[in-house]
Write an enzyme that holds these catalytic residues in place. Structure first.
Site, PDB file in Angstrom:
ATOM      1  N   GLU A  93       0.826  -1.205   0.000  1.00 17.69           N
ATOM      2  CA  GLU A  93       0.000   0.000   0.000  1.00 17.69           C
ATOM      3  C   GLU A  93       0.862   1.257   0.000  1.00 17.69           C
ATOM      4  OE1 GLU A  93      -4.129  -1.057   2.183  1.00 17.69           O
ATOM      5  OE2 GLU A  93      -2.356  -1.441   3.400  1.00 17.69           O
ATOM      6  N   GLU A 113      -4.439  -9.544   2.892  1.00 18.52           N
ATOM      7  CA  GLU A 113      -5.359  -9.301   4.001  1.00 18.52           C
ATOM      8  C   GLU A 113      -6.536 -10.270   4.047  1.00 18.52           C
ATOM      9  OE1 GLU A 113      -3.004  -5.543   3.730  1.00 18.52           O
ATOM     10  OE2 GLU A 113      -3.827  -6.998   2.317  1.00 18.52           O
TER      11      GLU A 113
END
Length: 239
Positions: A93, A113
């Protein structure tokens, strides 16, 4: 990345953003194993077991280190990601939030995730679907499947892939090219490109861009054409 690291990084980004003598930032990991493997899950598990971890979702508002790089939407200075090894979860990210990404051939990108009962809440779920074709992005988001550096380059997530031994030199070349440009032009271009990304062309042309207004009335806007006419390197003042 633990809570202390987020706090320390926020201080660095504040310093970078406020210091006019800093024109470009390079974000890299220490060593050759990873750029960043994301959130410190052992720390998170400890806080969960101790009952001190509040439920979390998108963004870092109210948490240590806010605003983190992934939410510094008004940061107009360019940030280059130098990726060696793993860029996973929050590490990926971070790379997605940078303007230019240079990766070594052994780099690996992933948002795992979904495999951990978590959410790519630092913008991964938003940025990946904007920077990749929809089904390609969803394939990686929904399964956590990793992506090699050459594949990331093919998809346009990475600007250049080089052997690990050449990574520093390659990044230095990109930084040199950035610094060679007028800093106010670079910031105005980044601001205009970022703000207009979801606008119609008509809206984009009609929107005010503070950094562009500053560039337009700057000494550097005069210096560039004059230096070209005089056949000499420009002397940028960032004002």
């Amino acid at each position: 990345m633990n809570l202390r690291m987020h706090e320390e990084l926020a201080e660095i980004w504040d310093d970078f953003e406020s210091d006019d003598d800093m024109w470009v930032a390079v974000l890299s990991g220490a060593g050759d194993r990873a750029f960043s493997v994301g959130q410190d899950l052992k720390e998170l598990a400890g806080r969960e077991q101790a009952g001190t971890a509040a439920p979390s979702t998108f963004g870092s508002r109210g948490k240590p280190g806010w605003p983190r790089l992934t939410e510094r939407f008004d940061l107009a200075k360019p940030v280059v990601a130098q990726v060696r090894g793993y860029a996973l979860g929050g590490g990926f990210e971070l790379a997605l939030s940078c303007d230019i990404v240079i990766a070594s051939e052994d780099a690996t990108f992933a948002l795992p995730e979904a495999r951990l009962g978590l959410m790519a809440g630092a913008g991964g779920v938003f940025r990946l679907t904007r920077q990749l074709p929809w089904k390609t992005a969803m394939g990686h988001l929904l399964t956590g499947r990793p992506m090699t550096a050459p594949r990331a380059y093919e998809l346009g997530l990475v600007n250049e892939v080089v052997p690990a031994a050449d990574l520093d030199t390659c990044v230095e070349g990109w930084v040199a090219d950035l610094v060679r440009c007028a800093p106010l032009s670079v910031r105005a271009i980044k601001e205009a490109a970022s703000k207009s990304a979801t606008m119609t062309l008509e809206q984009a042309f009609a929107t005010r861009y503070p950094w562009e207004e500053r560039r337009m009335h700057s000494e550097d806007a005069v210096e560039g054409p004059v230096a070209f006419a005089e056949k000499r390197p420009p002397r940028w003042q960032a004002r």
